[in-house]
Design an enzyme around this catalytic site. Structure first.
Site, PDB file in Angstrom:
ATOM      1  N   ARG A 258       0.819  -1.258   0.165  1.00 48.88           N
ATOM      2  CA  ARG A 258       0.107  -0.082  -0.076  1.00 48.88           C
ATOM      3  C   ARG A 258       0.943   1.454  -0.043  1.00 48.88           C
ATOM      4  O   ARG A 258       0.508   2.273   0.707  1.00 48.88           O
ATOM      5  CB  ARG A 258      -0.988   0.151   1.109  1.00 48.88           C
ATOM      6  CG  ARG A 258      -2.240  -1.020   1.154  1.00 48.88           C
ATOM      7  CD  ARG A 258      -3.004  -0.672  -0.070  1.00 48.88           C
ATOM      8  NE  ARG A 258      -4.206  -1.686   0.090  1.00 48.88           N
ATOM      9  CZ  ARG A 258      -4.410  -2.944  -0.608  1.00 48.88           C
ATOM     10  NH1 ARG A 258      -3.582  -3.330  -1.600  1.00 48.88           N
ATOM     11  NH2 ARG A 258      -5.625  -3.609  -0.378  1.00 48.88           N
TER      12      ARG A 258
ATOM     13  N   SER B 262     -11.172   1.183   1.685  1.00 55.80           N
ATOM     14  CA  SER B 262     -10.510   0.793   2.979  1.00 55.80           C
ATOM     15  C   SER B 262      -9.967   1.947   3.687  1.00 55.80           C
ATOM     16  O   SER B 262      -9.237   2.408   3.332  1.00 55.80           O
ATOM     17  CB  SER B 262      -9.566  -0.302   2.697  1.00 55.80           C
ATOM     18  OG  SER B 262     -10.156  -1.323   2.000  1.00 55.80           O
TER      19      SER B 262
ATOM     20  N   GLU C 286      -5.009   3.776   5.940  1.00 54.50           N
ATOM     21  CA  GLU C 286      -4.860   3.695   4.376  1.00 54.50           C
ATOM     22  C   GLU C 286      -5.369   5.034   3.804  1.00 54.50           C
ATOM     23  O   GLU C 286      -4.812   5.450   2.746  1.00 54.50           O
ATOM     24  CB  GLU C 286      -5.585   2.457   3.772  1.00 54.50           C
ATOM     25  CG  GLU C 286      -5.501   2.293   2.504  1.00 54.50           C
ATOM     26  CD  GLU C 286      -5.817   0.877   1.947  1.00 54.50           C
ATOM     27  OE1 GLU C 286      -6.228   0.856   0.721  1.00 54.50           O
ATOM     28  OE2 GLU C 286      -5.748  -0.054   2.732  1.00 54.50           O
TER      29      GLU C 286
END
Length: 308
Positions: free
Chosen positions: A169, A218, A300
């Site tokens: 990520r 998310s 995130e």
């Protein structure tokens, strides 16, 4: 804040309200919003812009909370017109950074190139590179060839995988750099079969995620797993939604913000939420998950700007 801004061929807008440009529909104004006409316009602007002027490259706002006080910066946002083109050459797909992930996937599939994992990822392909976006076990890093970018000093460069140092990520895009186009390489596939797979992916997403609500995808990264030596590795079998559920936080609320009842790792604006509501609820979840399990959830969603 007053900046001495150079002339441009694109559009410069002062005190631009950013809430309409984020999927969560919150946030204050940017000092300036710059929408360049093309890469050359962007390069000339950054080269002439004083090095002390802060800049913030912004995608389509799908993974972003802009705080209520806004951004003391020049926000750079690429348009679909100037940076949304997609070309397929054999198994390589080159897309302007503003091209939506889903459109890259469908364009590639129609040409018999499998980039189907991108179909359900919200956002633009430039953002996918920055975040090393992934789904169904595939990541942008797996198919990445190169990216064109403009550095903060206006230099046009080509970035390869070694430059970006992809990780879970995240990637190492240089500070202030703006990605302008991306080249990916997929594998060959049957166009009809790829289209069917993407329809199945969409159905699965809609069944498990709050796709009709205002969210930013998310909220937290899945916690890292641990190897047999006890050191953190890149295994993410433990899911963020599970530790949130275990802490009793599915459906938790603060003001107009809520952790979704449908998928507890989705932070949603139920209507009238402020950025402070959303970020505050996220921080409350992080604290309670840590108190419950000893696990520190990492955001995130990017949060930027001034609180007030």
């Amino acid at each position: 804040m007053i900046y001495d801004l150079p002339a441009v061929r694109g559009t410069l807008t002062p005190q631009k309200d950013l809430s309409a440009l984020t999927w969560l529909r919150v946030g204050g104004p940017a000092d300036w919003l710059f929408q360049p006409a093309d890469a050359e316009d962007l390069s000339a602007f950054l080269a002439a812009l004083g090095p002390d002027v802060p800049v913030f490259p912004m995608g389509v706002g799908s993974n972003l909370i802009v705080r209520d006080g806004g951004l003391r910066a020049v926000v750079i946002r690429l348009s679909q017109r100037g940076f949304g083109q997609i070309e397929v050459n054999g198994l390589e797909v080159t897309a302007g950074a503003a091209a939506l992930d889903g459109r890259v996937a469908t364009t590639a599939a129609a040409a018999g190139v499998d980039l189907t994992f991108l179909r359900t990822i919200p956002g633009s392909i430039g953002g996918a590179v920055r975040m090393n976006a992934g789904c169904y076990g595939s990541y942008t890093a797996d198919v990445f060839v190169s990216a064109q970018a403009v550095l903060r000093d206006g230099t046009l460069v080509t970035l390869n995988a070694d430059d970006l140092r992809f990780a879970y990520r995240q990637s190492s895009v240089p500070d202030g750099a703006v990605i302008t186009s991306v080249t990916l390489r997929g594998v060959s596939g049957d166009a009809d079969a790829l289209a069917t797979r993407m329809q199945e992916q969409l159905a699965k997403r809609d069944a498990t995620q709050p796709t009709k609500d205002r969210s930013a995808g998310s909220t937290f990264r899945n916690p890292a797993g641990f190897s047999s030596t006890g050191r953190a590795d890149d295994v993410h079998d433990l899911k963020a939604w599970k530790v949130i559920d275990d802490a009793g936080l599915r459906g938790a609320r603060r003001g107009g913000a809520q952790m979704s009842e449908k998928h507890s790792n989705f932070l949603i604006n139920t209507g009238g939420a402020t950025a402070a509501d959303l970020e505050g609820l996220g921080e409350e979840v992080r604290k309670k998950v840590y108190d419950s399990s000893g696990i520190t959830l990492e955001w995130e969603i990017m949060r930027v700007g001034d609180p007030t």
